[in-house]
Design a protein around this motif. Sequence first.
Motif, mmCIF file in Angstrom:
data_model
loop_
_atom_site.group_PDB
_atom_site.id
_atom_site.type_symbol
_atom_site.label_atom_id
_atom_site.label_comp_id
_atom_site.label_asym_id
_atom_site.label_seq_id
_atom_site.Cartn_x
_atom_site.Cartn_y
_atom_site.Cartn_z
ATOM 1 N N ARG A 41 34.074 39.303 39.405
ATOM 2 C CA ARG A 41 34.270 39.623 37.996
ATOM 3 C C ARG A 41 34.426 41.138 37.862
ATOM 4 O O ARG A 41 33.671 41.909 38.435
ATOM 5 C CB ARG A 41 33.077 39.152 37.168
ATOM 6 N N GLN A 42 35.421 41.528 37.106
ATOM 7 C CA GLN A 42 35.671 42.941 36.840
ATOM 8 C C GLN A 42 35.152 43.298 35.463
ATOM 9 O O GLN A 42 35.076 42.440 34.580
ATOM 10 C CB GLN A 42 37.170 43.250 36.922
ATOM 11 N N ALA A 43 34.850 44.553 35.248
ATOM 12 C CA ALA A 43 34.339 44.995 33.952
ATOM 13 C C ALA A 43 35.341 44.707 32.835
ATOM 14 O O ALA A 43 34.971 44.330 31.744
ATOM 15 C CB ALA A 43 34.017 46.482 33.995
ATOM 16 N N ALA A 44 36.630 44.861 33.115
ATOM 17 C CA ALA A 44 37.654 44.668 32.076
ATOM 18 C C ALA A 44 38.434 43.374 32.277
ATOM 19 O O ALA A 44 39.534 43.227 31.801
ATOM 20 C CB ALA A 44 38.615 45.850 32.083
ATOM 21 N N GLY A 45 37.893 42.425 33.012
ATOM 22 C CA GLY A 45 38.601 41.170 33.245
ATOM 23 C C GLY A 45 38.195 40.555 34.556
ATOM 24 O O GLY A 45 37.155 40.876 35.103
ATOM 25 N N VAL A 46 39.023 39.667 35.067
ATOM 26 C CA VAL A 46 38.736 38.994 36.317
ATOM 27 C C VAL A 46 39.956 39.066 37.212
ATOM 28 O O VAL A 46 41.068 39.281 36.763
ATOM 29 C CB VAL A 46 38.340 37.508 36.099
#
Length: 141
Positions: free
Chosen positions: A130-135
């Motif tokens: 998981r990314q901070a601004a999305g996946v």
Amino acid sequence: MSEITAFVSSVLASCLDIHAVWSLDHCPAESRPAPLRHELLAFADAATLARLRKSEHLHRADVELLVVVDGDLFESAWGPRKLSGSLARWAWRQISPHEAYYDEARWSQCDGDAGAVVRVRRRAFIVWQRQAAGVRLAQTA
């Protein structure tokens, strides 16, 4: 690896609370592993582990899934072995955003060491995080 990333995508669609998924059990010398079975390690919580155990439509005979429930302790969601343990006892060490190493205890295969447990250094690759601004899905080995 594209087959396993597609499978991980279906797991993620059912369990949105997973933070990361790693592919385990690679020898450090392997450059492009092609295992007959896949061992995956997901970072989530106890509720997600319970949901995964009940989601039989996701269970595959060629995939063993472990879930880290608190940042250290893990348990099997499904698979042929019912495992539980600790990343600390595995000496889990993430060396980059996409790669980690850990020690696995196994029974010795040498005749002179029958019954002895040996520690084997293994390699893990990120499959999804998981990314901070999305996946995103990882495009690694």
